[in-house]
Design a protein around this motif. Structure first.
Motif, PDB file in Angstrom:
ATOM      1  N   LEU A 117      12.206  43.491  26.771  1.00 49.53           N
ATOM      2  CA  LEU A 117      12.903  42.375  26.405  1.00 49.53           C
ATOM      3  C   LEU A 117      13.883  41.635  27.684  1.00 49.53           C
ATOM      4  CD1 LEU A 117      15.273  43.925  23.602  1.00 49.53           C
ATOM      5  CD2 LEU A 117      13.913  42.508  23.543  1.00 49.53           C
ATOM      6  N   ILE A 118      13.512  41.278  28.933  1.00 48.33           N
ATOM      7  CA  ILE A 118      13.798  40.723  29.143  1.00 48.33           C
ATOM      8  C   ILE A 118      12.852  39.783  29.699  1.00 48.33           C
ATOM      9  CG2 ILE A 118      14.148  41.098  32.236  1.00 48.33           C
ATOM     10  CD1 ILE A 118      17.102  43.187  31.161  1.00 48.33           C
ATOM     11  N   GLU A 119      11.653  40.002  30.322  1.00 51.02           N
ATOM     12  CA  GLU A 119      10.639  39.762  30.011  1.00 51.02           C
ATOM     13  C   GLU A 119      10.519  39.069  28.581  1.00 51.02           C
ATOM     14  OE1 GLU A 119       7.027  39.787  32.025  1.00 51.02           O
ATOM     15  OE2 GLU A 119       8.127  41.792  32.768  1.00 51.02           O
ATOM     16  N   LEU A 120      10.601  38.840  28.208  1.00 49.61           N
ATOM     17  CA  LEU A 120      10.393  38.377  26.528  1.00 49.61           C
ATOM     18  C   LEU A 120      11.783  37.116  26.552  1.00 49.61           C
ATOM     19  CD1 LEU A 120       8.870  38.337  23.475  1.00 49.61           C
ATOM     20  CD2 LEU A 120      11.126  39.173  23.020  1.00 49.61           C
ATOM     21  N   VAL A 121      12.470  36.862  27.251  1.00 56.99           N
ATOM     22  CA  VAL A 121      13.143  35.787  27.370  1.00 56.99           C
ATOM     23  C   VAL A 121      13.246  35.697  28.426  1.00 56.99           C
ATOM     24  CG1 VAL A 121      14.916  37.205  24.790  1.00 56.99           C
ATOM     25  CG2 VAL A 121      15.914  37.947  27.592  1.00 56.99           C
ATOM     26  N   LYS A 122      12.991  35.561  28.837  1.00 55.93           N
ATOM     27  CA  LYS A 122      12.441  34.931  31.040  1.00 55.93           C
ATOM     28  C   LYS A 122      14.028  35.558  31.312  1.00 55.93           C
ATOM     29  CE  LYS A 122       8.190  33.037  29.927  1.00 55.93           C
ATOM     30  NZ  LYS A 122       7.837  32.015  28.733  1.00 55.93           N
ATOM     31  N   LEU A 123      14.519  36.674  31.916  1.00 51.48           N
ATOM     32  CA  LEU A 123      14.943  37.257  32.605  1.00 51.48           C
ATOM     33  C   LEU A 123      15.017  38.117  33.593  1.00 51.48           C
ATOM     34  CD1 LEU A 123      18.248  36.357  30.130  1.00 51.48           C
ATOM     35  CD2 LEU A 123      18.107  34.921  31.415  1.00 51.48           C
ATOM     36  N   LYS A 124      13.729  38.025  33.846  1.00 53.85           N
ATOM     37  CA  LYS A 124      13.117  38.420  35.347  1.00 53.85           C
ATOM     38  C   LYS A 124      14.244  38.009  36.320  1.00 53.85           C
ATOM     39  CE  LYS A 124       9.288  41.450  35.776  1.00 53.85           C
ATOM     40  NZ  LYS A 124       9.957  42.811  36.440  1.00 53.85           N
ATOM     41  N   GLY A 125      14.496  39.272  36.914  1.00 51.28           N
ATOM     42  CA  GLY A 125      15.772  39.112  38.682  1.00 51.28           C
ATOM     43  C   GLY A 125      17.256  38.433  37.802  1.00 51.28           C
ATOM     44  N   PHE A 126      17.144  38.399  36.534  1.00 47.11           N
ATOM     45  CA  PHE A 126      18.301  38.627  35.785  1.00 47.11           C
ATOM     46  C   PHE A 126      19.418  39.570  35.729  1.00 47.11           C
ATOM     47  CE2 PHE A 126      17.127  34.287  36.466  1.00 47.11           C
ATOM     48  CZ  PHE A 126      18.490  33.362  37.141  1.00 47.11           C
ATOM     49  N   GLU A 127      18.297  41.039  35.856  1.00 48.42           N
ATOM     50  CA  GLU A 127      19.012  42.115  35.038  1.00 48.42           C
ATOM     51  C   GLU A 127      20.263  42.912  35.823  1.00 48.42           C
ATOM     52  OE1 GLU A 127      16.467  41.507  37.323  1.00 48.42           O
ATOM     53  OE2 GLU A 127      15.027  42.667  35.929  1.00 48.42           O
ATOM     54  N   LYS A 128      20.335  42.221  36.760  1.00 44.98           N
ATOM     55  CA  LYS A 128      21.606  42.771  37.453  1.00 44.98           C
ATOM     56  C   LYS A 128      23.288  41.851  37.815  1.00 44.98           C
ATOM     57  CE  LYS A 128      19.531  46.834  39.290  1.00 44.98           C
ATOM     58  NZ  LYS A 128      20.029  47.694  37.763  1.00 44.98           N
ATOM     59  N   ALA A 129      22.639  40.440  37.025  1.00 44.80           N
ATOM     60  CA  ALA A 129      23.966  39.540  37.611  1.00 44.80           C
ATOM     61  C   ALA A 129      24.525  39.338  36.272  1.00 44.80           C
ATOM     62  CB  ALA A 129      23.042  38.506  36.699  1.00 44.80           C
ATOM     63  N   TYR A 130      25.708  39.319  36.033  1.00 44.85           N
ATOM     64  CA  TYR A 130      26.761  39.088  34.974  1.00 44.85           C
ATOM     65  C   TYR A 130      26.951  38.045  34.166  1.00 44.85           C
ATOM     66  CZ  TYR A 130      28.539  43.395  37.138  1.00 44.85           C
ATOM     67  OH  TYR A 130      28.580  44.850  37.867  1.00 44.85           O
ATOM     68  N   PRO A 131      27.485  38.476  33.035  1.00 37.58           N
ATOM     69  CA  PRO A 131      27.224  36.681  32.587  1.00 37.58           C
ATOM     70  C   PRO A 131      28.179  35.513  33.031  1.00 37.58           C
ATOM     71  CG  PRO A 131      28.025  39.207  31.363  1.00 37.58           C
ATOM     72  CD  PRO A 131      27.631  39.420  32.250  1.00 37.58           C
ATOM     73  N   ARG A 132      28.909  35.223  33.997  1.00 35.59           N
ATOM     74  CA  ARG A 132      29.266  34.735  34.473  1.00 35.59           C
ATOM     75  C   ARG A 132      29.066  33.930  35.623  1.00 35.59           C
ATOM     76  NH1 ARG A 132      32.046  38.567  37.356  1.00 35.59           N
ATOM     77  NH2 ARG A 132      31.339  39.106  39.286  1.00 35.59           N
ATOM     78  N   GLU A 133      27.727  34.582  36.078  1.00 37.45           N
ATOM     79  CA  GLU A 133      26.432  33.905  37.137  1.00 37.45           C
ATOM     80  C   GLU A 133      25.687  33.309  36.131  1.00 37.45           C
ATOM     81  OE1 GLU A 133      26.099  36.813  40.210  1.00 37.45           O
ATOM     82  OE2 GLU A 133      26.393  37.804  38.639  1.00 37.45           O
TER      83      GLU A 133
END
Ligand code: ADP
Ligand code: MG
Length: 258
Positions: A117-133
């Motif tokens: 899903l992270i791949e699908l929504v193009k957020l690779k590299g942001f797995e460990k980020a918090y919503p505020r970031e």
């Protein structure tokens, strides 16, 4: 695109308040085929959210029938995914934990699905980020991923890009179409924005207010990806706008006496 996945027949919905009764929806008949992308537009208060909440099983107090995959909708469940206007992510959880929601990332299957899903929504590299970031668009992509975690039969989106600026919004429309085309999930998206409705949908459902009824259904037979600047797009847009203006006139005359 296959048979009817969602079948709504003669749906009526009233809200009884201390002061009066509001007929929010009346005589709604709508069928949505498997794999279809339907958008719903109409002025504020015409029952768009009420309709989506009923399909989601969040409101079961109505008359008429609403069936998903042949079975009457009894309540919320993993076969329905929901995305709200605001992202509703947990601020204390990372992107991947928000997507996994109540499932554990230590489970191999969950881990695999979340990565997909992270791949699908193009957020690779942001797995460990918090919503505020995250930017507003990124946060909304996380909520879309979260809603898709359990492979719902249908994804319901209630003005999901309403709080985003025009530029981000256009990007999110492209992103959502890509998700739809990759995942083939049936989608119903509520919006105020006529361009958005025509850009995304196989069919645009136009609701009129008080009581909420279907005013028109416009087929959008344009190939994807669509270009908003083409004459065929503008022609369809005008068609929808025309219906929408009639609805707004109705809303205004109706409200004038209050
Ligand atoms: N919980 C509620 N109690 C009473 N009236 C409600 C409730 N929810 C919605 N309504 C009324 O139902 C109508 C449709 O609301 P809604 O579905 O939120 O419209 P939309 O999403 O199109 O703006 C409105 O007149 C609204 O005031
Ligand atoms: Mg609403």
């Amino acid at each position: 695109m296959g048979s009817a996945l969602l079948e709504i027949t003669n749906l009526d919905k009233r809200f009884e308040t201390a002061k009066d009764t509001v007929q929010a929806l009346r005589g709604i008949d709508l069928q949505v085929r498997e794999g279809e992308f339907v958008t719903v537009i109409g002025p504020s208060g015409c029952g768009k959210s009420t309709l989506l909440r009923i399909i989601a099983g969040l409101d079961t107090d109505y008359s008429g029938t609403v069936r998903l995959g042949g079975a009457e909708i009894k309540g919320p469940g993993i076969d329905k995914g929901f995305v709200f206007q605001e992202h509703r992510l947990f601020p204390w959880l990372t992107v991947e934990k928000n997507i996994a929601s109540d499932l554990s990332l230590r489970d191999k299957e969950v881990r695999r699905k979340v990565d997909e899903l992270i791949e699908l929504v193009k957020l690779k590299g942001f797995e460990k980020a918090y919503p505020r970031e995250l930017s507003g668009g990124m946060a909304q992509r996380v909520s879309i991923a979260r809603a898709l975690l359990r492979n719902p039969k249908i994804l319901l989106l209630d003005e999901p890009f309403g709080a985003l600026d025009a530029f981000t919004r256009a990007h999110m429309q492209d992103a959502l179409l890509e998700i739809w085309r990759t995942n083939k999930t049936t989608m119903i998206l509520v919006t105020h924005d006529i361009d958005e409705a025509v850009f995304l949908a196989n069919r645009v459902v136009i609701l009129k207010p008080r009581p909420g009824e279907i005013r028109a259904v416009v087929n959008v037979d344009l190939p994807y990806p669509r270009k908003k600047a083409t004459s065929s797009f503008q022609e369809l847009r005008l068609n929808v706008l025309n219906q929408f203006e009639k609805v707004e006139e109705l809303a205004l005359t109706d409200g004038a006496g209050i």
